[in-house]
Design a protein around this motif. Structure first.
Motif, short mmCIF file in Angstrom:
data_model
loop_
_atom_site.label_atom_id
_atom_site.label_comp_id
_atom_site.label_asym_id
_atom_site.label_seq_id
_atom_site.Cartn_x
_atom_site.Cartn_y
_atom_site.Cartn_z
N GLU A 59 0.94 -1.14 -0.12
CA GLU A 59 -0.02 -0.19 0.03
C GLU A 59 0.98 1.37 0.13
N HIS A 60 1.90 1.16 0.72
CA HIS A 60 2.72 2.42 0.89
C HIS A 60 3.49 2.63 -0.59
N GLU A 61 4.03 1.35 -1.00
CA GLU A 61 4.67 1.40 -2.17
C GLU A 61 3.83 2.05 -3.46
N THR A 62 2.75 1.61 -3.41
CA THR A 62 1.80 2.04 -4.53
C THR A 62 1.35 3.56 -4.23
N LEU A 63 0.93 3.97 -3.09
CA LEU A 63 0.75 5.28 -2.63
C LEU A 63 2.11 6.19 -3.21
N ASP A 64 3.27 5.89 -3.04
CA ASP A 64 4.20 6.72 -3.23
C ASP A 64 4.46 6.61 -4.88
N ALA A 65 4.02 5.58 -5.58
CA ALA A 65 4.19 5.55 -6.84
C ALA A 65 3.09 6.48 -7.54
N MET A 66 1.92 6.14 -6.96
CA MET A 66 0.99 7.18 -7.46
C MET A 66 1.22 8.68 -7.38
N ILE A 67 1.58 9.13 -6.50
CA ILE A 67 2.20 10.32 -6.28
C ILE A 67 3.13 10.78 -7.27
#
Length: 168
Positions: A59-67
């Motif tokens: 979830e954290h990695e995906t959030l960072d990638a989305m940003i």
């Protein structure tokens, strides 16, 4: 403009995300849906097969990638997203964070109908749901309260929400 919608499961993040997308002409994404597509599994299956710790890292990695990938977006985050890996700080630095905070009774009414889709609710009886929500909300409140905008959903209109976001 980046807008992050946070709040407890069932708080209306996806509902308001679609409304904001239409009003602001900015793409709307649901973080859980992005994760499900990436993993080719539902959130419930990820929790069951790999555990919550794996999910929270993903979830954290995906959030960072989305940003990194989207200079403009509206993102509906999972109920626990702000509570792990300093995600709340990442969101606050990257855009406007909006906390959708309906009454607990409204959450109970919504969530009792969709418990099978919610991994954290699998073992919670209908009778215990109210107490479970209150406890989890108390645990998460410290993160949710850091949002730039706080919305009591029953008082919100699309126009008032957009005004609060623009002026945050």
């Amino acid at each position: 403009m980046r807008v992050f919608l946070i709040g407890f499961m069932g708080s209306g993040k996806s509902h308001w995300g679609r409304i904001l997308q239409d009003a602001l002409k900015i793409n709307f994404y649901d973080l859980d849906s992005v994760i499900e597509e990436k993993e080719n599994q539902t959130i419930a299956q990820i929790f069951e097969s790999k555990g919550e710790e794996y999910f929270r890292r993903l979830e954290h990695e995906t959030l960072d990638a989305m940003i990194q990938e989207h200079p403009e977006m509206i993102l509906s985050c999972g109920g626990g997203t702000p509570c792990f890996f300093k995600n709340i700080d990442l969101m606050k630095q990257s855009g406007t964070v909006v906390w959708l905070n309906p009454a607990v009774e409204a959450l109970v009414k919504r969530l009792v109908k969709e418990k099978e889709k919610r991994p954290l609710l699998n073992e919670v009886s209908d009778e215990a749901l109210h107490s479970f929500i209150l406890k989890k909300m108390n645990d998460r409140r410290i993160y949710y309260e850091q949002a730039h905008v706080h919305v009591e959903e029953d008082k919100a209109t699309p126009a008032s929400l957009i005004e609060q976001i623009v002026h945050a």
